[in-house]
Enzyme design. Structure first.
Site, PDB file in Angstrom:
ATOM      1  N   SER A  57     -41.952  31.625   6.107  1.00  0.00           N
ATOM      2  CA  SER A  57     -41.148  32.835   6.222  1.00  0.00           C
ATOM      3  C   SER A  57     -40.675  33.369   4.880  1.00  0.00           C
ATOM      4  CB  SER A  57     -39.971  32.604   7.165  1.00  0.00           C
ATOM      5  OG  SER A  57     -39.010  31.823   6.526  1.00  0.00           O
ATOM      6  N   LYS A  59     -30.270  33.563  10.078  1.00  0.00           N
ATOM      7  CA  LYS A  59     -30.578  34.141   8.774  1.00  0.00           C
ATOM      8  C   LYS A  59     -29.723  35.379   8.508  1.00  0.00           C
ATOM      9  CE  LYS A  59     -35.337  32.486   8.414  1.00  0.00           C
ATOM     10  NZ  LYS A  59     -36.746  32.834   8.594  1.00  0.00           N
TER      11      LYS A  59
END
Ligand SMILES: Nc1ncnc2c1ncn2[C@@H]1O[C@H](COP(=O)(O)OP(=O)(O)O)[C@@H](O)[C@H]1O
Ligand SMILES: [Mg+2]
Length: 800
Positions: A697, A740
């Site tokens: 990611s 996140k």
């Protein structure tokens, strides 16, 4: 391990009287043959002096003939220890020739001898014509010259043997000296082999290993296994001995007290205490069979008296039985409205989670006997998992007990040790229930993901599975109690930091409720409503004496902590208030207020302020977003150029997947720019964080860091990004959007770039966090460039 002088315990001493062999009645044994005596369970080694008892007629006749004719005897192991009449096919054909040094006829057909092992032999052929086994044999001689290879093993074996002997509870002192005195490696190997407490087949294997080097290796291997076991059992032994000594001491003191009471005329009759115990047992509400068992054990205790160690152990056992909550109390019906009120009182926010808890309680209420799944709170530290459990107990009017599973490796910690084991106690489930004093308790298995793997003493997770299984737990059997205890009324709750490390079968049994962490605003509320109050109290302050200004709390949240939960926040609030308490103790007048500006003097320099702005002020640094087991975190991807030959150098704490995405990012960045970089190496660094990071990611962030480096344009400091990239420049979706996003907010980020295909996951992000951030959704890497770096000076894209 056997003692040096080990007996063969399985030889049937009660066999029929031996058939007498008279002198001269038998034909002589050829010189190259040996009289054989089969052994059921014992292997004799050369160089070893050992007592051996024989009882089978053939064996007695063999021994007597050997003594009479002054011949050696060959001892061989039989393959099946149960078999009484054995022939050549029932025997191992490698054995040890030995001298009978003493021979004593005991009563009842048992004949004892002491034999000295001399040398290995191999049977070649069995001969007929004797009332015992005779075989032609080939003696096997192992050269015993010392070579460096042998010497190394020899010394290692000596050292290991010394350790093993030390660990043995009853080893005679001379044994160590004998072992140390041996100067031949072959003899040492055989002596240690003799001492080893291993299966007869393993010993036979050692006897048949003629090559000295291999034999030393094998003995070393078996010995080090045993030493491992001995170390552990000694550890356990030491521990339990300590407990045992303490209990002994207590017992002696009690006894003395009783004597003193007698002297003073305060003696209440020694049986009074046992009567008390009896009353307790009667009143405990045990099920019939348990009651019967307890009464029987109590009678035994009365007969035995309490003077003995066994008596005091039995008494402790009966006290455990008597004090357990056996009774079926009518459990208070769950009042959902009341439960909602309590949950709201104890915890701020968490609306979705409270709703699910209430649903769970409602199902339980409607169907109390039903097999509802077990709640499992999953989330980073300090988000309120444990305290929610306490709150559920309060909300349903039950007692709460916590069982910490971190580092539990041993099944016995959950299920207890057998009573025969000195210093045994029930496992932690039964212990928790005694503390709870009710079987309608809430028991929390805390940090179930930290449960140790099945080790030396059985798998704790399978024991746990049984505890949590509604099909089985009404008859839970703790090893110490030895009787069934009904756990079906207990409400079990579990917690974990991460889902992945919960054993699968356990996970299947649970209803997972995720607690991702709090936004700054939520933390502020939690601090204002709960944490500050609690810390004031903990430091002996009233709110008339001290105040922590809201701005100070804000600053602690933003500048001093970067966490998903509120654990450090609470700790630092405590530290600030302790300072206030000190000032008051030193005579400060009036109310002490702590402002944001005071924090520097109390907590030191701000830890997280402006970190992002500083780091990203140079070209080549991008702010990525990572998911970690303790919530999200930001991470800085730093790219730099060094003279070289066009290589990609990757450093820092990152896994293989991340290295691959770095390679992809570079390929992409290069096709994107016209310049050639044949004379530079590109260096990508991911600074080490608390946890190693891996996963694809960071692709977008790596790409941006590289483009920023190559174009020498810094990335906007208030932008953070996450997304996987394909070699063709597509941005692919990732996981952990909620964590996140919250991490970005904590770090002061304004704009978060996410893969377009993750847009739907924003639903999970608290609205208040969403409102404070701007989101840019990426389909291709170019979309990221536009936002983060702005238009590039030259956008002449090379043909891919
Ligand atoms: N939403 C909340 N409202 C009030 N207090 C909270 C909240 N979340 C956490 N806390 C408090 O934070 C502290 C840490 O919580 P704890 O239950 O120990 O976290 P965990 O078990 O998840 O590590 C506790 O004192 C708890 O009461
Ligand atoms: Mg906890």
């Amino acid at each position: 391990m056997n003692k040096v002088l080990a007996q063969d315990p399985n030889d049937d001493v009660s066999a029929a009287p031996a058939q007498k062999t008279r002198g001269g009645a038998l034909k002589p044994i050829p010189d190259d043959a040996l009289i054989l005596i089969p052994m059921r369970n014992n292997v004799l080694f050369p160089g070893v002096l050992s007592p051996i008892t024989v009882g089978r007629p053939g064996s007695v006749a063999a021994a007597q003939e050997a003594v009479r004719a002054e011949k050696k005897v060959g001892f061989v192991l039989q393959r099946d220890p149960q078999k009484s009449a054995v022939g050549p096919n029932d025997l191992y054909w490698v054995g040890t020739a030995a001298q009978i040094v003493r021979y004593i006829t005991g009563g009842e057909g048992a004949h004892h001898m002491v034999v000295q092992g001399n040398a290995r032999f191999r049977a070649l052929e069995f001969l007929e014509g004797w009332p015992f086994l005779v075989a032609r044999v080939q003696m096997i001689d192992t050269p015993d010259a010392m070579t460096p290879e042998l010497e190394a093993r020899f010394l290692q074996l000596k050292q290991q043997a010394a350790e093993a002997i030390q660990l043995l509870p009853n080893a005679p002192d001379e044994l160590a000296a004998v072992v140390q005195g041996v100067s031949s490696p072959g003899l040492l190997a055989d002596m240690v082999a003799n001492l080893l407490d291993v299966k007869s087949e393993d010993k036979q294997g050692l006897l048949e290993t003629f090559d000295l080097k291999s034999r030393l290796d094998r003995v070393l291997e078996l010995l080090s296994e045993r030493v491992g076991v001995l170390r552990i059992s000694k550890e356990i032994g030491d521990r339990t001995k300590k407990e045992f000594d303490e209990r002994q001491r207590e017992h002696v003191l009690r006894e003395q007290m009783r004597q003193i009471q007698k002297e003073l005329g305060e003696d209440e009759d020694t049986s009074a205490e046992l009567d008390e115990l009896k009353k307790q047992i009667e009143a405990a509400g045990m099920p019939q069979d348990v009651h019967k068992h307890a009464t029987k054990e109590l009678k035994r205790l009365q007969r035995m008296g309490e003077g003995s160690a066994e008596g005091s152990m039995l008494r402790t056992y009966l006290e455990w039985l008597a004090e357990l909550p056996w009774k079926d109390e009518a459990s208070r019906a769950i009042d959902i409205a009341e439960a909602r009120k309590v949950l709201d009182e104890d915890h701020f926010g968490l609306d979705k989670i409270k709703k699910r808890i209430l649903e769970h309680l409602a199902v339980r209420k409607l169907n109390p006997a039903g097999k509802s799944p077990i709640l499992c709170f999953v989330g980073p530290p300090g988000v309120g998992k444990t305290s929610l459990g306490q709150s559920i107990a309060r909300a349903t009017g039950r007692r709460f007990q916590r069982i910490a599973l971190g580092g539990v490796h041993d099944e016995a910690e959950i299920r207890g040790h057998r009573r025969t084991y000195i210093g045994a106690l029930p496992g932690n489930v039964i212990q928790a229930l005694r503390r709870a004093e009710s079987k309608n308790a809430v028991l929390m298995f805390d940090e179930i993901d930290k449960l140790g793997m099945g080790g030396f003493h059985g798998d704790p997770s399978s024991a746990l599975l049984e505890v949590l299984d509604p099909e089985q737990n009404s008859k839970f059997r703790d090893n110490y109690l030895g009787v069934d205890f009904d756990l079906s009324k207990v409400m079990f709750i579990t917690t974990a930091n991460v889902l992945d490390s919960i054993p699968g079968p356990l996970r299947d049994r649970m209803e997972i409720i995720q607690l991702p962490g709090y936004t700054e605003e939520e933390k502020l509320q939690i601090a204002g409503r709960y944490l500050v109050k609690r810390q004031l109290e903990a430091n002996g302050l009233s709110d008339a004496q001290a105040e922590l200004r809201e701005e100070a709390v804000r600053s602690i949240i933003a500048d001093y902590t970067r966490e998903a939960g509120v654990r450090n926040l609470e700790r630092l609030i405590g530290a600030a208030l302790r300072r206030a308490a000190m000032q008051i103790a030193e005579g400060a007048e009036g109310k002490v207020t702590i402002d944001a500006s005071d924090l520097h003097g109390i907590l030191g320099a701000k830890r997280f302020e402006n970190e992002v702005a500083e780091r990203t002020s140079v070209p080549g640094v991008a702010t990525g977003l990572a998911w970690t087991p303790v919530g999200g975190d930001i991470l800085f991807i730093e790219a730099s150029k060094v003279p070289g030959s066009g290589k990609l150098i990757i450093t820092g704490q990152l896994g293989d997947v991340m290295k691959e995405s770095a390679q992809a990012a570079l390929t992409l960045a290069r096709t994107y720019l016209s310049d050639s970089y044949e004379k530079t190496d590109i260096h990508i660094h991911v600074p080490a964080g608390a946890t190693p990071k891996d996963g694809p990611s960071a692709g977008v962030a790596m790409f941006l860091a590289l483009v920023s480096l190559l174009t020498e344009k810094p990335i906007r400091p208030d932008v953070a990004m996450t997304g996987e990239i394909s070699l063709r420049g597509l941005v692919l979706p990732i996981g952990g959007v909620k964590e996140k996003t919250l991490a970005a907010l904590r770090a002061g980020i304004r704009t978060v770039m996410l893969p377009r295909r993750n847009e739907k996951d924003l639903e999970d992000v608290p609205a208040e966090a969403r409102a404070k951030l701007e989101f840019v959704f990426l389909e291709r890497v170019e979309d990221a460039l536009r936002t983060a770096v702005g238009d590039l000076p030259k956008r002449e894209r090379k043909a891919a």
